[in-house]
Motif scaffolding. Structure first.
Motif, PDB file in Angstrom:
ATOM      1  N   SER A 142      46.478 -64.708  44.348  1.00 30.10           N
ATOM      2  CA  SER A 142      46.354 -65.214  45.714  1.00 30.10           C
ATOM      3  C   SER A 142      46.355 -66.737  45.686  1.00 30.10           C
ATOM      4  O   SER A 142      46.002 -67.358  44.683  1.00 30.10           O
ATOM      5  CB  SER A 142      45.058 -64.707  46.374  1.00 30.10           C
ATOM      6  N   GLY A 143      46.753 -67.324  46.817  1.00 37.56           N
ATOM      7  CA  GLY A 143      46.710 -68.779  46.949  1.00 37.56           C
ATOM      8  C   GLY A 143      47.459 -69.517  45.858  1.00 37.56           C
ATOM      9  O   GLY A 143      48.587 -69.187  45.501  1.00 37.56           O
ATOM     10  N   ASN A 144      46.801 -70.545  45.315  1.00 35.09           N
ATOM     11  CA  ASN A 144      47.425 -71.392  44.298  1.00 35.09           C
ATOM     12  C   ASN A 144      47.712 -70.648  43.004  1.00 35.09           C
ATOM     13  O   ASN A 144      48.587 -71.052  42.229  1.00 35.09           O
ATOM     14  CB  ASN A 144      46.535 -72.600  44.009  1.00 35.09           C
ATOM     15  N   ALA A 145      46.983 -69.565  42.732  1.00 37.15           N
ATOM     16  CA  ALA A 145      47.231 -68.793  41.514  1.00 37.15           C
ATOM     17  C   ALA A 145      48.631 -68.186  41.553  1.00 37.15           C
ATOM     18  O   ALA A 145      49.299 -68.084  40.523  1.00 37.15           O
ATOM     19  CB  ALA A 145      46.181 -67.699  41.342  1.00 37.15           C
ATOM     20  N   ARG A 146      49.071 -67.797  42.742  1.00 38.21           N
ATOM     21  CA  ARG A 146      50.427 -67.250  42.872  1.00 38.21           C
ATOM     22  C   ARG A 146      51.464 -68.340  42.610  1.00 38.21           C
ATOM     23  O   ARG A 146      52.506 -68.092  42.007  1.00 38.21           O
ATOM     24  CB  ARG A 146      50.632 -66.645  44.254  1.00 38.21           C
ATOM     25  N   ILE A 147      51.170 -69.555  43.061  1.00 37.63           N
ATOM     26  CA  ILE A 147      52.071 -70.689  42.808  1.00 37.63           C
ATOM     27  C   ILE A 147      52.166 -70.957  41.315  1.00 37.63           C
ATOM     28  O   ILE A 147      53.249 -71.228  40.787  1.00 37.63           O
ATOM     29  CB  ILE A 147      51.573 -71.946  43.555  1.00 37.63           C
ATOM     30  N   VAL A 148      51.028 -70.867  40.623  1.00 38.30           N
ATOM     31  CA  VAL A 148      51.008 -71.059  39.169  1.00 38.30           C
ATOM     32  C   VAL A 148      51.856 -69.988  38.489  1.00 38.30           C
ATOM     33  O   VAL A 148      52.657 -70.281  37.594  1.00 38.30           O
ATOM     34  CB  VAL A 148      49.556 -71.020  38.630  1.00 38.30           C
ATOM     35  N   PHE A 149      51.692 -68.740  38.920  1.00 38.74           N
ATOM     36  CA  PHE A 149      52.462 -67.644  38.324  1.00 38.74           C
ATOM     37  C   PHE A 149      53.962 -67.848  38.549  1.00 38.74           C
ATOM     38  O   PHE A 149      54.772 -67.657  37.637  1.00 38.74           O
ATOM     39  CB  PHE A 149      52.021 -66.309  38.915  1.00 38.74           C
ATOM     40  N   GLU A 150      54.333 -68.242  39.769  1.00 38.78           N
ATOM     41  CA  GLU A 150      55.747 -68.445  40.078  1.00 38.78           C
ATOM     42  C   GLU A 150      56.330 -69.618  39.299  1.00 38.78           C
ATOM     43  O   GLU A 150      57.496 -69.591  38.899  1.00 38.78           O
ATOM     44  CB  GLU A 150      55.921 -68.653  41.584  1.00 38.78           C
ATOM     45  N   LYS A 151      55.514 -70.649  39.048  1.00 40.94           N
ATOM     46  CA  LYS A 151      55.955 -71.783  38.233  1.00 40.94           C
ATOM     47  C   LYS A 151      56.187 -71.335  36.788  1.00 40.94           C
ATOM     48  O   LYS A 151      57.179 -71.713  36.155  1.00 40.94           O
ATOM     49  CB  LYS A 151      54.911 -72.895  38.286  1.00 40.94           C
ATOM     50  N   ALA A 152      55.267 -70.514  36.269  1.00 39.52           N
ATOM     51  CA  ALA A 152      55.415 -69.990  34.908  1.00 39.52           C
ATOM     52  C   ALA A 152      56.683 -69.146  34.802  1.00 39.52           C
ATOM     53  O   ALA A 152      57.430 -69.231  33.820  1.00 39.52           O
ATOM     54  CB  ALA A 152      54.194 -69.152  34.536  1.00 39.52           C
ATOM     55  N   LEU A 153      56.931 -68.356  35.819  1.00 43.16           N
ATOM     56  CA  LEU A 153      58.132 -67.518  35.863  1.00 43.16           C
ATOM     57  C   LEU A 153      59.395 -68.376  35.917  1.00 43.16           C
ATOM     58  O   LEU A 153      60.383 -68.108  35.221  1.00 43.16           O
ATOM     59  CB  LEU A 153      58.066 -66.596  37.076  1.00 43.16           C
ATOM     60  N   GLU A 154      59.355 -69.427  36.718  1.00 40.15           N
ATOM     61  CA  GLU A 154      60.500 -70.335  36.848  1.00 40.15           C
ATOM     62  C   GLU A 154      60.820 -71.014  35.514  1.00 40.15           C
ATOM     63  O   GLU A 154      61.986 -71.102  35.114  1.00 40.15           O
ATOM     64  CB  GLU A 154      60.170 -71.393  37.909  1.00 40.15           C
ATOM     65  N   ASP A 155      59.776 -71.496  34.809  1.00 34.44           N
ATOM     66  CA  ASP A 155      59.985 -72.156  33.518  1.00 34.44           C
ATOM     67  C   ASP A 155      60.541 -71.177  32.488  1.00 34.44           C
ATOM     68  O   ASP A 155      61.417 -71.521  31.692  1.00 34.44           O
ATOM     69  CB  ASP A 155      58.676 -72.754  33.005  1.00 34.44           C
TER      70      ASP A 155
END
Length: 218
Positions: free
Chosen positions: A13-26
Motif C-alpha cells: 500500500s502507499g509508498n511501499a507499492r511505489i518501491v515495489f514498482e521501482k524494483a520491478l522497473e529496475d
C-alpha cells in the motif's frame, strides 16, 4: 489466474507499492527478470531518501555510499533465463516477514516502514551486510532503526487520524482520502474537466464548506 507479480503488488500500500514498482522497473531494465532483495533495497534508497538518509546519518555513514553500493550489487545480480518474471527466494522471505509485521499491527498490506524494519532487523539482509562492510555493527543499525521507526510511526498515526471517517459513519461510508493515500482507488480516466472543476469548487476561498451532491453513476 493472476501473474505472480500482480499478486505480490496487491500486498503493498502507499509508498511501499511505489518501491515495489521501482524494483520491478529496475529488474526489467537490467533484463535480469528476477526481483532480488537488492532491487527492493535500491528502490528504497531512491524512493525513500529521507528515511534512508536518517538511518545512514544515525550510524555516521554517508547515504550516497549505501545507495551506490546497493545499486552496484543490484546490477551484478544473476539473470533469470526462465519464462516471465521471478521473485527471488530472499525477496519472498523479505515480503513474508514484512507482511507478518503488518498483520501483527492490525494491517492487511505492507507499508514502507514494514520493509524498512525487516531490512534493518534481519541479520542476513543486504542492508545489514552493506553496513557491516562499512564497519557498522548490526546492533547499531537496529538501535537507530528503532528510534527512527518510533518517530515515523507516530507521525504516520497522526496523519492517518486525519483521514479516518468518524465512528458514527463507519456503518454507512468509507474515507476515500484514506483509500487514495493507500493507493487503493482505481485511476480516473477521461474525467479531466470534471476533476478540474471539482478542484476549483473545493479550493474556492469564499466557499470554505462546500458540499458536493451528484446522482450516482454520473
Amino acid at each position: 489466474m493472476k501473474p505472480i507479480i500482480d499478486v505480490y503488488k496487491e500486498k503493498f500500500s502507499g509508498n511501499a507499492r511505489i518501491v515495489f514498482e521501482k524494483a520491478l522497473e529496475d529488474c526489467k531494465s537490467l533484463r535480469q527478470n528476477c526481483i532480488s532483495s537488492y532491487h527492493v533495497l535500491y528502490a528504497m534508497c531512491t524512493e525513500e531518501i529521507d528515511l534512508m538518509t536518517a538511518l545512514c546519518s544515525a550510524v555516521s555513514i554517508e547515504y550516497q555510499y549505501i545507495a551506490g553500493l546497493s545499486r552496484r550489487e543490484m546490477e551484478f545480480e544473476e539473470k533469470y533465463e526462465g519464462p516471465g518474471l521471478k521473485v527471488a527466494t530472499d525477496t519472498i522471505d523479505l515480503f513474508k516477514r514484512a507482511m507478518e509485521r503488518a498483520r501483527y499491527r492490525g494491517r492487511t498490506s505492507i507499508t514502507v516502514l514494514d520493509l524498512f524494519d525487516i531490512f534493518c532487523k534481519t541479520a542476513t539482509s543486504p542492508l545489514v551486510g552493506l553496513f557491516a562492510s562499512l564497519g557498522v555493527h548490526h546492533t547499531e543499525v537496529m538501535v537507530a532503526a528503532d528510534r527512527i521507526l518510533k518517530e515515523y510511526e507516530f507521525r504516520q498515526k497522526q496523519a492517518d487520524s486525519k483521514y479516518e471517517v468518524p465512528a458514527s459513519l463507519h456503518s454507512i461510508g468509507v474515507s476515500l482520502t484514506k483509500l487514495a493515500s493507500e493507493g487503493k482507488l482505481p485511476p480516473t480516466i477521461g474525467r479531466e474537466k470534471e476533476i478540474t472543476k471539482l478542484v476549483e469548487i473545493l479550493s474556492h476561498k469564499q466557499r470554505p464548506n462546500s458540499a458536493l451532491t451528484i446522482v450516482t453513476g454520473k
